[in-house]
Scaffold this active site. Structure first.
Site, PDB file in Angstrom:
ATOM      1  N   ASP A 267      29.511  38.688  35.094  1.00 54.24           N
ATOM      2  CA  ASP A 267      29.673  39.982  35.783  1.00 54.24           C
ATOM      3  C   ASP A 267      28.934  39.970  37.116  1.00 54.24           C
ATOM      4  O   ASP A 267      29.441  40.440  38.140  1.00 54.24           O
ATOM      5  CB  ASP A 267      29.231  41.162  34.890  1.00 54.24           C
TER       6      ASP A 267
ATOM      7  N   ASP B  29      39.655  31.723  35.306  1.00 53.44           N
ATOM      8  CA  ASP B  29      40.934  32.333  35.675  1.00 53.44           C
ATOM      9  C   ASP B  29      40.682  33.570  36.528  1.00 53.44           C
ATOM     10  O   ASP B  29      41.276  33.743  37.598  1.00 53.44           O
ATOM     11  CB  ASP B  29      41.695  32.715  34.392  1.00 53.44           C
TER      12      ASP B  29
ATOM     13  N   ASP C  75      40.940  34.013  41.019  1.00 53.44           N
ATOM     14  CA  ASP C  75      41.774  34.986  41.737  1.00 53.44           C
ATOM     15  C   ASP C  75      40.918  35.800  42.708  1.00 53.44           C
ATOM     16  O   ASP C  75      41.312  36.066  43.841  1.00 53.44           O
ATOM     17  CB  ASP C  75      42.461  35.966  40.759  1.00 53.44           C
TER      18      ASP C  75
ATOM     19  N   TYR D 248      41.995  30.721  25.598  1.00 53.78           N
ATOM     20  CA  TYR D 248      43.387  30.340  25.769  1.00 53.78           C
ATOM     21  C   TYR D 248      43.933  29.518  24.606  1.00 53.78           C
ATOM     22  O   TYR D 248      45.126  29.519  24.348  1.00 53.78           O
ATOM     23  CB  TYR D 248      43.566  29.523  27.055  1.00 53.78           C
TER      24      TYR D 248
ATOM     25  N   LYS E  70      28.266  34.077  29.964  1.00 51.25           N
ATOM     26  CA  LYS E  70      27.867  35.413  29.510  1.00 51.25           C
ATOM     27  C   LYS E  70      26.868  35.191  28.363  1.00 51.25           C
ATOM     28  O   LYS E  70      27.071  35.633  27.224  1.00 51.25           O
ATOM     29  CB  LYS E  70      29.128  36.188  29.071  1.00 51.25           C
TER      30      LYS E  70
HETATM   31  C1  IPM Z   1      46.545  30.495  36.388  1.00 51.30           C
HETATM   32  C2  IPM Z   1      47.513  31.463  35.773  1.00 51.30           C
HETATM   33  C3  IPM Z   1      47.761  31.048  34.315  1.00 51.30           C
HETATM   34  C4  IPM Z   1      46.431  31.076  33.593  1.00 51.30           C
HETATM   35  C5  IPM Z   1      48.819  31.902  33.573  1.00 51.30           C
HETATM   36  C6  IPM Z   1      50.150  31.901  34.299  1.00 51.30           C
HETATM   37  C7  IPM Z   1      48.980  31.496  32.145  1.00 51.30           C
HETATM   38  O1  IPM Z   1      47.026  32.750  35.862  1.00 51.30           O
HETATM   39  O2  IPM Z   1      46.862  29.287  36.465  1.00 51.30           O
HETATM   40  O3  IPM Z   1      45.469  30.932  36.801  1.00 51.30           O
HETATM   41  O4  IPM Z   1      46.001  32.129  33.130  1.00 51.30           O
HETATM   42  O5  IPM Z   1      45.796  30.024  33.499  1.00 51.30           O
HETATM   43 MG    MG Z   2      45.233  32.942  36.951  1.00 50.12          MG
END
Ligand code: IPM
Ligand code: MG
Length: 363
Positions: free
Chosen positions: A227, A251, A255, A146, A195
């Site tokens: 993975d 990240d 999710d 990032y 990794k």
């Molecule tokens: C998160 C989001 C952010 C990230 C985006 C919106 C830049 O996906 O907070 O997980 O990737 O960190």
């Molecule tokens: Mg995210």
């Protein structure tokens, strides 16, 4: 106590879900004898519309002057929103990355808990989720891909893009320590995800995490390749206590972890630096497709406000009151559309906020 809270409502569903979290905070403050003063801050698309950039230096200064910041979400539809015609460094997400970096919010905590009441919304088989699960994803937030050097060049008519993944040992050590500290307050297990079979940055990560572990003899440390971790999260999520990982892996895995809890609309998060200051936000995005419809799930934001009370203000009792109120409303069978299942009652964003608010301080 007076709580000075910066509020970034942001874009998409942000304003709707933050409004509900503020309702819950105000009620909690009232019941427990505190006051909240809010400082509205512009970030993301909302800031672009006013200032032409996603985060101004003045906003950063104002955020710094608060005890903590509560945020909704930023960003819009990349296909239709004019914000995405701007160069990448001026788009909404750049504001979020900038505030994380400027405030040195290197430790991102994303708890993924399967609520007994939400089992019906979980896509996994019952035998896998039996007994529930409760994990904490510790994501490094100010390094890695990032924030590494990136560029796009054209040579002989061929476009080439590059992003670099860079960590120094100090950056790894401070997040590792945070991970072990959190594990000490939980089930004392850390799964460090990397990794290391391919990446140098991961090999250094593993080495430094192992060094840090020496100071925490009570914590069991295991390493897992990213993975494999993605697979284990759906195969056997119960095995995890603290997942410690770098920015990009965190990240993606967070999710995934949120989905196995039923919905990303349930996943709170805290981004912390070395002080008590923190930025608290739901892990989900701005969901422009449902913005303004009054159907978004405000629970992740409300639970983020609870995390704020616990981590930035040491108000554990108050945080628990919010968490209990959320559980009670879920037990009663009220659901926003994302966590709806058969036989439950579907309600909207504001109704969910009102119901949770109503339970604060009621035993
Ligand atoms: C998160 C989001 C952010 C990230 C985006 C919106 C830049 O996906 O907070 O997980 O990737 O960190
Ligand atoms: Mg995210």
């Amino acid at each position: 106590m007076n709580l000075k809270i910066g509020v970034i409502k942001g874009d998409g569903i942000g304003p709707e879900i933050v409004t509900e979290a503020m309702k819950v905070l105000d009620k909690t403050a009232e019941v427990y004898g505190h006051t909240c003063s809010y400082e509205q801050l512009l970030m993301g698309g909302a800031s672009i519309d006013v200032h032409g950039i996603p985060l101004t230096d003045e906003t950063i200064q104002r955020a710094k002057s608060c005890d903590a910041v509560l945020m909704g979400s930023i960003g819009g539809d990349a296909k239709t929103s004019p914000w995405y015609k701007l160069e990448p460094s001026k788009r909404p997400e750049a504001g979020l990355l900038k505030i994380r970096k400027e405030l040195n919010l290197f430790a991102n905590l994303r708890p993924a808990v399967l609520y007994e009441e939400l089992k019906g919304a979980c896509p996994l088989k019952e035998e896998i989720t039996e007994g529930g699960f409760d994990m904490m994803i510790m994501r490094e937030l100010t390094g890695g891909l990032y924030f590494g050097e990136r560029k796009t060049v054209e040579e002989n008519g061929v476009l080439t893009a590059m992003d670099s993944l860079c960590y120094n040992e100090n950056e790894i050590r401070r997040i590792a320590k945070r991970g072990f500290d959190i594990a000490m307050k939980r089930r004392k297990k850390v799964t460090s995800v990397d990794k290391a079979n391919v990446l140098d940055s991961s090999r250094l990560w593993r080495k430094v995490v192992e060094q840090a572990a020496e100071e925490y003899p009570e914590v069991t440390l295991e390493h897992m390749l990213v993975d494999n971790c993605a697979m284990q999260l759906v195969k056997d999520p119960k095995q995890f206590d603290v997942i410690l990982t770098e920015n990009m892996f965190g990240d993606i895995l967070s999710d995934e972890a949120s989905m196995v809890t039923g919905s990303i609309g349930m996943l709170a998060s805290a981004s912390l630096n070395e002080t008590k200051f923190g930025l608290y936000e739901p892990s989900g995005g701005s969901a422009p497709d449902i913005a303004g419809k009054g159907i978004a799930n405000p629970i992740a934001t409300i639970l983020s406000a609870a995390m704020m009370l616990r981590f930035s203000f040491d108000l554990d009792k108050e945080a628990e009151a919010i968490e209990e109120a959320v559980s009670r409303v879920l037990k009663e069978g009220c659901r926003t559309i994302d966590i709806m299942s058969e036989g439950k009652t579907q309600i909207g964003t504001a109704q969910m906020g009102d119901l949770i608010t109503g339970y604060i301080g009621k035993h």
